[in-house]
Design a protein around this motif. Structure first.
Motif, PDB file in Angstrom:
ATOM      1  N   LYS A 283       0.822  -1.203   0.000  1.00 18.15           N
ATOM      2  CA  LYS A 283       0.000   0.000   0.000  1.00 18.15           C
ATOM      3  C   LYS A 283       0.865   1.266   0.000  1.00 18.15           C
ATOM      4  O   LYS A 283       0.625   2.197  -0.749  1.00 18.15           O
ATOM      5  CB  LYS A 283      -0.885  -0.019   1.244  1.00 18.15           C
ATOM      6  CG  LYS A 283      -1.728   1.223   1.424  1.00 18.15           C
ATOM      7  CD  LYS A 283      -2.644   1.059   2.632  1.00 18.15           C
ATOM      8  CE  LYS A 283      -3.359   2.354   2.932  1.00 18.15           C
ATOM      9  NZ  LYS A 283      -3.471   2.597   4.370  1.00 18.15           N
ATOM     10  N   GLY A 284       1.877   1.300   0.825  1.00 13.69           N
ATOM     11  CA  GLY A 284       2.713   2.498   0.924  1.00 13.69           C
ATOM     12  C   GLY A 284       3.850   2.461  -0.070  1.00 13.69           C
ATOM     13  O   GLY A 284       3.677   2.101  -1.232  1.00 13.69           O
TER      14      GLY A 284
ATOM     15  N   ARG B  61       4.775   6.452   8.162  1.00 13.21           N
ATOM     16  CA  ARG B  61       4.273   7.059   6.937  1.00 13.21           C
ATOM     17  C   ARG B  61       4.545   6.190   5.699  1.00 13.21           C
ATOM     18  O   ARG B  61       3.755   6.152   4.758  1.00 13.21           O
ATOM     19  CB  ARG B  61       4.954   8.413   6.757  1.00 13.21           C
ATOM     20  CG  ARG B  61       4.432   9.173   5.567  1.00 13.21           C
ATOM     21  CD  ARG B  61       5.110  10.527   5.474  1.00 13.21           C
ATOM     22  NE  ARG B  61       4.660  11.249   4.310  1.00 13.21           N
ATOM     23  CZ  ARG B  61       5.214  12.381   3.907  1.00 13.21           C
ATOM     24  NH1 ARG B  61       6.214  12.909   4.587  1.00 13.21           N
ATOM     25  NH2 ARG B  61       4.754  12.981   2.827  1.00 13.21           N
TER      26      ARG B  61
ATOM     27  N   GLU C 160       1.881   3.894   4.535  1.00 17.24           N
ATOM     28  CA  GLU C 160       0.594   4.499   4.183  1.00 17.24           C
ATOM     29  C   GLU C 160       0.580   5.118   2.798  1.00 17.24           C
ATOM     30  O   GLU C 160      -0.399   5.018   2.071  1.00 17.24           O
ATOM     31  CB  GLU C 160       0.242   5.587   5.210  1.00 17.24           C
ATOM     32  CG  GLU C 160       0.047   5.059   6.624  1.00 17.24           C
ATOM     33  CD  GLU C 160      -1.082   4.052   6.699  1.00 17.24           C
ATOM     34  OE1 GLU C 160      -2.103   4.235   5.993  1.00 17.24           O
ATOM     35  OE2 GLU C 160      -0.955   3.055   7.437  1.00 17.24           O
ATOM     36  N   GLU C 161       1.658   5.799   2.422  1.00 14.31           N
ATOM     37  CA  GLU C 161       1.678   6.588   1.189  1.00 14.31           C
ATOM     38  C   GLU C 161       2.816   6.154   0.289  1.00 14.31           C
ATOM     39  O   GLU C 161       3.824   5.646   0.770  1.00 14.31           O
ATOM     40  CB  GLU C 161       1.995   8.044   1.529  1.00 14.31           C
ATOM     41  CG  GLU C 161       0.934   8.846   2.163  1.00 14.31           C
ATOM     42  CD  GLU C 161       1.544  10.212   2.411  1.00 14.31           C
ATOM     43  OE1 GLU C 161       1.703  10.966   1.443  1.00 14.31           O
ATOM     44  OE2 GLU C 161       1.905  10.477   3.568  1.00 14.31           O
TER      45      GLU C 161
ATOM     46  N   ILE D 213      -2.066  12.593   5.107  1.00  9.36           N
ATOM     47  CA  ILE D 213      -2.185  11.516   6.085  1.00  9.36           C
ATOM     48  C   ILE D 213      -3.417  11.749   6.939  1.00  9.36           C
ATOM     49  O   ILE D 213      -4.229  10.854   7.151  1.00  9.36           O
ATOM     50  CB  ILE D 213      -0.945  11.453   7.002  1.00  9.36           C
ATOM     51  CG1 ILE D 213       0.272  11.052   6.177  1.00  9.36           C
ATOM     52  CG2 ILE D 213      -1.172  10.445   8.124  1.00  9.36           C
ATOM     53  CD1 ILE D 213       1.539  10.984   6.974  1.00  9.36           C
TER      54      ILE D 213
ATOM     55  N   GLU E 219      -6.808   9.602   7.484  1.00 10.05           N
ATOM     56  CA  GLU E 219      -7.244   9.028   8.756  1.00 10.05           C
ATOM     57  C   GLU E 219      -8.720   9.309   9.050  1.00 10.05           C
ATOM     58  O   GLU E 219      -9.397   8.503   9.646  1.00 10.05           O
ATOM     59  CB  GLU E 219      -6.392   9.595   9.897  1.00 10.05           C
ATOM     60  CG  GLU E 219      -5.056   8.868  10.022  1.00 10.05           C
ATOM     61  CD  GLU E 219      -4.112   9.595  10.960  1.00 10.05           C
ATOM     62  OE1 GLU E 219      -3.005   9.097  11.147  1.00 10.05           O
ATOM     63  OE2 GLU E 219      -4.491  10.659  11.483  1.00 10.05           O
TER      64      GLU E 219
END
Ligand SMILES: Nc1ncnc2c1ncn2[C@@H]1O[C@H](COP(=O)(O)OP(=O)(O)OP(=O)(O)O)[C@@H](O)[C@H]1O
Ligand SMILES: Nc1ncnc2c1ncn2[C@@H]1O[C@H](COP(=O)(O)OP(=O)(O)OP(=O)(O)O)[C@@H](O)[C@H]1O
Ligand code: SF4
Ligand SMILES: [Mg+2]
Ligand SMILES: [Mg+2]
Lengths: 341, 348
Positions: free
Chosen positions: B290-291, B304, B307-308, B342, B346
């Motif tokens: 995913k990140g 982080r 996530e990205e 971010i 969330e």
């Protein structure tokens, strides 16, 4: 650490010939070497120089015909592997000598799951029952770093990545705690980051299990990283043999010297132009009667045309113990310090 | 070596190449192999850009999509001002001579039933109206250029060694005076002793003919030797794009760092230094994380990263890195924006 007293493996005068329709190929020409307990012997050499055929000859893995072992002895302890029955040889292969092949996909059986392929030799050679063999298989897969090992026993080779298949191969080769592990280009097909994982594993296993290892590769970087001693092959012969540091610091044979120069460095000065070895490797249609490297050698002189050079030590140690080379141009010990710098 | 002021010969922007996955009895489209997933770079005229990365990371796919041997899923490939991805078949045919490819396996890419002269003159037949004499003249010229003896003109590929076969492939690629050549692992199938011959030849030809190369290889020491700048790919994306010397002196991206540290120098004292050992296997490009694509193996990953996806950004003059470790160096706005992303994520 290596133990001088008792080599685990002692090969003398091995000659292997292929009889093909186009005539004979003299793939291995009078090869002698030994392997000490716990030692890692690196074998390098050009494609076709006889590395694989040498090792396959040792443990009877060459199809005959076309292969024919003309002479030699291969002592594993006090057993001559060239003289024992095929049945005995099969037992040696499963039990005393482990083998990792050049290509893991062709040597793993695609129709059996991984668990079976590891457990089978354990049951056959170590007399384990099903549950014991399974437990040991999980242990081995964990040892080579396969995550979730217990869950993966039922998976088939195609369900693993290349690096994982290679590790499964290593697990199988290690299954019966062999005295000798022969690894033929075991990391060539792998990426460097995965290769680094495997090399680390091998170093660790050697310390843990005290195995002696023969490691074939054309990658001099790998040799530099893991070998204790190195054998350089050319034209089916050992042309140079030395402890790893001596080989890189003080290469003797013109082929070894040239080979080390063709490889660009990752950290040193960036060379404007790469050194090359001109010409082609020889096709050995007869037993050598001249130096196999002469056509490509920048130092060749008349003697090289008429006499195949024998290995001679450059440091007064017995052959195989120190640094030796098969070359007419490289002088014998007396003047070794002053010659050819 | 090359003039940075002029427009780049090759400009790649947001290149994507997805291969569809079909499964089930109905062969439904169930997903994509994201072989190349948003790749951008330039190559200056006369420059050699090295492209490195592990097996399956998308190097060959980039090379092929650049020459439109694949139809890219998205993105632009501008070569000498023309977007290759948008050319009509006829316009593409006219463009072909300027861009060529040298393949990894010289054996497999040469037709075993054609003589060397036939192989080299094939592109001449297709793209010129020259007569047989003129073509043979050119074939001889090319054979001279790559160091093949003219007497070999009527031999077949199997009669040559690996290094010689690779020379045939190079001669054919040169036949129509290309400007840009994609060299896809041109030395990987060759013995170490032969590799240097082919690399020297490629460099000589570049100097003589002003060629521009994309040099794809997994051999980092060879890339250091031949490339001016190097792009390090990981799982379909560029992790770092830097000038050669800067990259080899100090790789910035954690993957580039691990990759360089894993290389074994042919020198026992250097090869036995401590190295970065990555854990785990390369994820499948059909199911990238995913990140950050490297987050599953990265020794420096933090929250982080999972996530990205980091974008490729210039973090030092000429050095481009896709990694959040360097996000703060790109100015406060970048980091702030990222933070907002971010937070929005969330609250969703
Ligand atoms: N089955 C066979 N029939 C005939 N010749 C063979 C056979 N197998 C190997 N050879 C020949 O024996 C020689 C040595 O081959 P070998 O496979 O040992 O080389 P190698 O050093 O392992 O090379 P590589 O680095 O490419 O693996 C070569 O000339 C090869 O062509
Ligand atoms: N024609 C295709 N159809 C489906 N998937 C493909 C196709 N070509 C490549 N892929 C996939 O795309 C990914 C990238 O492949 P690619 O050949 O570009 O890798 P590479 O970096 O060149 O690897 P290598 O170093 O092994 O040559 C791989 O996962 C591969 O399996
Ligand atoms: S972005 Fe994060 S996960 Fe990706 S390479 Fe950088 S530190 Fe590692
Ligand atoms: Mg071999
Ligand atoms: Mg490729």
């Amino acid at each position: 650490m290596p133990d001088r007293a008792a080599p685990v493996l002692d090969v003398k005068g091995l000659k292997t010939v292929f009889r093909t329709r186009g005539g004979e190929i003299h793939a291995v020409n009078d090869v002698s070497f030994h392997l000490e307990r716990g030692e890692l012997l690196g074998v390098v050499g050009e494609s076709g120089s006889g590395k694989s055929v040498t090792m396959m000859s040792l443990i009877g893995l060459l199809p005959s015909p076309p292969a024919e072992i003309r002479s030699g002895s291969v002592m594993l302890g006090d057993l001559d592997l060239l003289k024992i029955t095929p049945e005995q040889l099969r037992n040696v292969r499963g039990d005393k000598v482990g083998f990792i092949f050049q290509d893991p996909m062709t040597s793993l059986n695609p129709v059996f799951n991984i668990g079976f392929q590891i457990a089978e030799p354990l049951r056959r050679h170590m007399g384990m029952n099903k549950a014991q063999a399974k437990a040991r298989a999980v242990e081995l897969l964990e040892l080579v770093g396969i995550p979730d090992a217990a869950k993966r026993l039922g998976d088939y080779p195609h369900q693993f990545s290349g690096g994982m298949r290679q590790r499964v191969m290593i697990a199988i080769a290690l299954a019966c705690d062999p005295d000798v592990l022969i690894a033929d280009e075991p990391t060539t097909a792998l990426d460097v980051t995965i290769q680094a994982q495997i090399l680390e594993l091998v170093k660790e296993l050697r310390v843990k299990l005290g195995m002696a290892i023969i490691w074939i590769t054309h990658d001099l970087g790998v040799i530099a990283a893991i070998a204790d001693r190195v054998m350089v092959m050319y034209g089916g012969q050992i042309v140079e043999q030395a402890p790893v540091k001596d080989l890189f610091a003080n290469p003797q044979h013109p082929y070894t010297r040239a080979l080390l120069k063709t490889i660009p460095s990752l950290t040193g000065v960036r060379e404007k132009r790469l050194q090359v070895i001109e010409g082609q490797p020889p096709i050995m249609t007869t037993a050598p009667s001249a130096c196999a490297f002469r056509a490509r050698c920048t130092h060749a002189f008349d003697r090289c045309e008429v006499e195949n050079p024998k290995r001679h030590g450059i440091d007064r140690l017995p052959l195989g113990q120190g640094h030796d080379v098969a070359c007419h141009w490289v002088a014998a010990p007396v003047s070794a310090e002053t010659a050819h710098v | 070596m090359f003039d940075a002021a002029t427009a780049p010969l090759v400009q790649v922007d947001g290149l994507k190449m997805y291969f569809p996955i079909y499964s089930g009895i109905l062969r439904r489209h169930t997903g994509n192999v994201k072989a190349v997933d948003g790749v951008s770079f330039d190559i200056q005229a006369g420059e050699t850009l090295g492209l490195v990365g592990e097996s399956g990371c998308g190097k060959s796919t980039v090379g092929r999509a650049l020459l439109r041997l694949y139809e890219p899923t998205a993105g632009a490939v501008v070569i000498e001002g023309e977007d290759i991805a948008k050319l009509t078949p006829e316009a593409l045919r006219r463009k072909r001579p300027t861009m060529q490819m040298v393949f990894q396996d010289p054996q497999a890419s040469l037709n075993p039933r054609m003589t060397l002269a036939d192989i080299i003159s094939e592109p001449l037949i297709e793209h010129t109206n020259w007569n047989a004499d003129r073509r043979l003249e050119r074939v001889y010229e090319l054979m001279d250029a790559v160091g093949l003896n003219r007497r070999f003109a009527n031999r077949f590929p199997h009669e040559f060694s690996g290094g010689q076969r690779q020379r045939i492939g190079i001669a054919r690629a040169l036949a129509l005076n290309p400007k840009f050549i994609v060299c896809d692992e041109p030395i990987a199938a060759l013995d170490v002793s032969i590799q240097a011959q082919v690399v020297n030849l490629l460099e000589d030809l570049q100097e003589k003919l002003g060629l521009t190369y994309l040099f794809i290889s997994h051999d980092l020491s060879m890339v250091r030797h031949i490339a001016d700048r190097v792009a390090v790919m990981y799982l379909g994306r560029i992790a770092e794009l830097s000038p050669r010397d800067a990259l080899f002196a100090k790789p910035l991206h954690p993957y580039a760092e691990a990759l360089l540290s894993a290389v074994n120098e042919p020198d026992p004292s250097l090869a036995r230094r401590p190295r970065i050992i990555l854990k785990g296997d390369v994820p499948s490009p059909a199911r990238p994380p995913k990140g950050c694509n490297f987050s599953t193996r990265c020794p420096k990953a933090f929250a982080r990263c999972h996530e990205e996806k980091p974008e490729l950004q210039e973090v030092e003059p000429g050095r481009h890195v896709a990694c959040f470790l360097y996000a703060s160096q790109t100015g406060s706005t970048g980091t702030l924006e990222a933070k907002e992303h971010i937070q929005q994520g969330e609250y969703k």
